[in-house]
Design an enzyme around this catalytic site. Structure first.
Site, PDB file in Angstrom:
ATOM      1  N   GLY A 178       0.809  -1.219   0.000  1.00  0.00           N
ATOM      2  CA  GLY A 178       0.000   0.000   0.000  1.00  0.00           C
ATOM      3  C   GLY A 178       0.843   1.269   0.000  1.00  0.00           C
ATOM      4  O   GLY A 178       0.374   2.324  -0.444  1.00  0.00           O
ATOM      5  N   GLU A 203       1.588   1.806  -3.540  1.00  0.00           N
ATOM      6  CA  GLU A 203       0.334   2.234  -4.172  1.00  0.00           C
ATOM      7  C   GLU A 203      -0.025   3.667  -3.812  1.00  0.00           C
ATOM      8  O   GLU A 203      -0.556   4.412  -4.639  1.00  0.00           O
ATOM      9  CB  GLU A 203      -0.797   1.274  -3.770  1.00  0.00           C
ATOM     10  CG  GLU A 203      -0.578  -0.111  -4.377  1.00  0.00           C
ATOM     11  CD  GLU A 203      -1.512  -1.162  -3.820  1.00  0.00           C
ATOM     12  OE1 GLU A 203      -1.648  -1.241  -2.579  1.00  0.00           O
ATOM     13  OE2 GLU A 203      -2.094  -1.914  -4.617  1.00  0.00           O
ATOM     14  N   GLU A 252       2.722  -8.199  -1.491  1.00  0.00           N
ATOM     15  CA  GLU A 252       1.492  -8.838  -1.000  1.00  0.00           C
ATOM     16  C   GLU A 252       1.481 -10.342  -1.267  1.00  0.00           C
ATOM     17  O   GLU A 252       0.889 -11.107  -0.501  1.00  0.00           O
ATOM     18  CB  GLU A 252       0.260  -8.196  -1.663  1.00  0.00           C
ATOM     19  CG  GLU A 252      -0.054  -6.795  -1.177  1.00  0.00           C
ATOM     20  CD  GLU A 252       0.616  -5.699  -1.995  1.00  0.00           C
ATOM     21  OE1 GLU A 252       1.599  -5.986  -2.719  1.00  0.00           O
ATOM     22  OE2 GLU A 252       0.156  -4.543  -1.897  1.00  0.00           O
TER      23      GLU A 252
HETATM   24  N1  CO8 Z   1       2.146  -3.582   8.860  1.00  0.00           N
HETATM   25  C1  CO8 Z   1       2.285  -3.591  10.213  1.00  0.00           C
HETATM   26  N2  CO8 Z   1       3.463  -3.446  10.823  1.00  0.00           N
HETATM   27  C2  CO8 Z   1       4.559  -3.304  10.061  1.00  0.00           C
HETATM   28  C3  CO8 Z   1       4.485  -3.289   8.653  1.00  0.00           C
HETATM   29  C4  CO8 Z   1       3.209  -3.441   8.052  1.00  0.00           C
HETATM   30  N3  CO8 Z   1       3.029  -3.392   6.719  1.00  0.00           N
HETATM   31  N4  CO8 Z   1       5.730  -3.138   8.166  1.00  0.00           N
HETATM   32  C5  CO8 Z   1       6.551  -3.043   9.224  1.00  0.00           C
HETATM   33  N5  CO8 Z   1       5.849  -3.130  10.367  1.00  0.00           N
HETATM   34  C6  CO8 Z   1       6.360  -3.092  11.745  1.00  0.00           C
HETATM   35  C7  CO8 Z   1       7.060  -4.383  12.131  1.00  0.00           C
HETATM   36  O1  CO8 Z   1       6.101  -5.339  12.514  1.00  0.00           O
HETATM   37  C8  CO8 Z   1       7.934  -3.933  13.266  1.00  0.00           C
HETATM   38  O2  CO8 Z   1       7.141  -3.790  14.423  1.00  0.00           O
HETATM   39  P1  CO8 Z   1       7.657  -4.380  15.848  1.00  0.00           P
HETATM   40  O3  CO8 Z   1       8.864  -3.536  16.169  1.00  0.00           O
HETATM   41  O4  CO8 Z   1       6.513  -4.137  16.752  1.00  0.00           O
HETATM   42  O5  CO8 Z   1       7.996  -5.804  15.628  1.00  0.00           O
HETATM   43  C9  CO8 Z   1       8.339  -2.519  12.835  1.00  0.00           C
HETATM   44  O6  CO8 Z   1       7.381  -2.112  11.866  1.00  0.00           O
HETATM   45  C10 CO8 Z   1       9.717  -2.490  12.193  1.00  0.00           C
HETATM   46  O7  CO8 Z   1       9.738  -3.416  11.131  1.00  0.00           O
HETATM   47  P2  CO8 Z   1      10.869  -4.561  10.966  1.00  0.00           P
HETATM   48  O8  CO8 Z   1      11.440  -4.918  12.295  1.00  0.00           O
HETATM   49  O9  CO8 Z   1      10.303  -5.645  10.132  1.00  0.00           O
HETATM   50  O10 CO8 Z   1      11.957  -3.711  10.141  1.00  0.00           O
HETATM   51  P3  CO8 Z   1      13.062  -4.301   9.126  1.00  0.00           P
HETATM   52  O11 CO8 Z   1      13.947  -3.136   8.817  1.00  0.00           O
HETATM   53  O12 CO8 Z   1      13.656  -5.561   9.669  1.00  0.00           O
HETATM   54  O13 CO8 Z   1      12.229  -4.735   7.802  1.00  0.00           O
HETATM   55  C11 CO8 Z   1      10.589  -4.390   6.044  1.00  0.00           C
HETATM   56  C12 CO8 Z   1      11.602  -3.759   7.030  1.00  0.00           C
HETATM   57  C13 CO8 Z   1      11.330  -5.246   5.006  1.00  0.00           C
HETATM   58  C14 CO8 Z   1       9.856  -3.260   5.350  1.00  0.00           C
HETATM   59  C15 CO8 Z   1       9.604  -5.305   6.835  1.00  0.00           C
HETATM   60  O14 CO8 Z   1       9.090  -4.556   7.922  1.00  0.00           O
HETATM   61  C16 CO8 Z   1       8.438  -5.785   6.021  1.00  0.00           C
HETATM   62  O15 CO8 Z   1       8.592  -6.704   5.241  1.00  0.00           O
HETATM   63  N6  CO8 Z   1       7.235  -5.184   6.212  1.00  0.00           N
HETATM   64  C17 CO8 Z   1       6.034  -5.607   5.549  1.00  0.00           C
HETATM   65  C18 CO8 Z   1       5.993  -5.150   4.108  1.00  0.00           C
HETATM   66  C19 CO8 Z   1       4.739  -5.655   3.425  1.00  0.00           C
HETATM   67  O16 CO8 Z   1       4.498  -6.833   3.313  1.00  0.00           O
HETATM   68  N7  CO8 Z   1       3.893  -4.724   2.974  1.00  0.00           N
HETATM   69  C20 CO8 Z   1       2.657  -5.029   2.280  1.00  0.00           C
HETATM   70  C21 CO8 Z   1       1.534  -5.054   3.239  1.00  0.00           C
HETATM   71  S1  CO8 Z   1       0.014  -5.596   2.473  1.00  0.00           S
HETATM   72  C22 CO8 Z   1      -0.596  -4.206   1.707  1.00  0.00           C
HETATM   73  O17 CO8 Z   1      -0.005  -3.175   1.742  1.00  0.00           O
HETATM   74  C23 CO8 Z   1      -1.912  -4.342   1.011  1.00  0.00           C
HETATM   75  C24 CO8 Z   1      -2.432  -2.992   0.560  1.00  0.00           C
HETATM   76  C25 CO8 Z   1      -3.878  -3.106   0.202  1.00  0.00           C
HETATM   77  C26 CO8 Z   1      -4.467  -1.744  -0.125  1.00  0.00           C
HETATM   78  C27 CO8 Z   1      -5.928  -1.877  -0.380  1.00  0.00           C
HETATM   79  C28 CO8 Z   1      -6.586  -0.522  -0.633  1.00  0.00           C
HETATM   80  C29 CO8 Z   1      -8.044  -0.670  -1.011  1.00  0.00           C
END
Ligand code: CO8
Length: 261
Positions: free
Chosen positions: A110, A113, A133
């Site tokens: 997102g 996006e 995703e």
């Molecule tokens: N959602 C919730 N929490 C998140 C997200 C997320 N997308 N991304 C990161 N965080 C949180 C982590 O859980 C972590 O929290 P905590 O400290 O409590 O454990 C904190 O942020 C820091 O993240 P990391 O420790 O993972 O940090 P890194 O530097 O190790 O990694 C990354 C960074 C690679 C970005 C990793 O965090 C990651 O892979 N994040 C998820 C990315 C992802 O999959 N995004 C897609 C999500 S799905 C989506 O966006 C669908 C959109 C639909 C739109 C519809 C509109 C109509």
């Protein structure tokens, strides 16, 4: 200005509204309240005559790491369908004034996006774009598949959407996903976006909004319809004071003083 929990708003230059996503602990994951605040701030800026252009940015580490996965994970089809989950994200595409995304770090799911819904994307060399995703057992839902396909083509879109691989700022520039990569340095991409926004804010707001409307029409209409639409809007601008002023200023070799009327 209005107090928000997940975003910061400021006016770094006259005519420019800067909106900074500010949920650092979650890499600016776009939870529903964050997006509601973003929509409120965008709608306020769109209505404010003093604002000519809007910049959206995140942090150095993340523009936005996507929709909030923890908020989504237990939802059922009936919840997301009946409650139109995340449908209000599309409000951004109804904003009339230009919106520039200044992207550093992760722009994923997102977050990618959100950038794609903006009118211009400027990237820091640290920017990483991706649609991961597929790794979560879902697909893009905020327009990623459609907007990427029309911007960067089928093969590149398929690669991004099917593998979830992140692409670098340089690849994004080469592929035409962003308008350009700015030189590295903390805050540089925001500075450059504010500069572009300031330039846009110096123009006639009516002409700017009309220009945005006709360029966007190119992604919705076929060529014949789009050309006719552009010409009609062009003709319509002869009803504005700003057209008279802009052309008179040129003929008189002076700077125009647009009144946005
Ligand atoms: N959602 C919730 N929490 C998140 C997200 C997320 N997308 N991304 C990161 N965080 C949180 C982590 O859980 C972590 O929290 P905590 O400290 O409590 O454990 C904190 O942020 C820091 O993240 P990391 O420790 O993972 O940090 P890194 O530097 O190790 O990694 C990354 C960074 C690679 C970005 C990793 O965090 C990651 O892979 N994040 C998820 C990315 C992802 O999959 N995004 C897609 C999500 S799905 C989506 O966006 C669908 C959109 C639909 C739109 C519809 C509109 C109509």
């Amino acid at each position: 200005s209005t107090q928000y929990e997940y975003i910061l708003t400021s006016a770094p230059e006259p005519g420019v509204q800067l909106i900074t996503l500010n949920r650092p602990k979650a890499l600016n994951a776009l939870c529903s309240p964050l997006f509601a605040e973003l929509n409120t701030a965008l709608e306020a800026a769109d209505k404010d005559d003093a604002v000519g252009a809007i910049v959206i940015t995140g942090s150095e580490k993340a523009f936005a790491a996507g929709a909030d996965i923890k908020e989504m994970k237990d939802k059922q089809f009936s919840d997301v369908y009946k409650n139109r989950f995340l449908e209000d994200w599309a409000n951004l595409s109804k904003i009339r004034k230009p919106v520039i995304a200044a992207v550093s770090g992760f722009a994923l799911g997102g977050g990618c996006e959100l950038a794609l819904m903006c009118d211009i994307i400027l990237a820091s060399p640290t920017a990483k774009f991706g649609q991961p995703e597929i790794n979560l057992g879902v697909i893009p839902g905020g327009g990623g598949s459609q907007r990427l396909a029309s911007l960067i083509g089928k093969s590149r879109t398929m690669e991004m959407v099917l593998t979830g691989r992140m692409i670098s700022a340089q690849e994004a520039e080469k592929w035409g996903l962003v308008s350009r990569v700015v030189p590295e340095g903390e805050g540089e991409v925001v500075k450059e976006a504010v500069k572009v926004a300031t330039e846009i804010a110096s123009k006639s707001q009516i002409a700017v909004q009309a220009a945005k409307e006709v360029v966007n029409a190119a992604y919705e209409l076929n060529l014949a319809e789009g050309l006719r639409f552009e010409r009609r809007i062009f003709h319509g601008l002869f009803a504005t004071d700003d057209q008279k002023e802009g052309m008179a200023a040129f003929a008189e070799k002076r700077k125009p003083n647009f009144t946005h009327s």
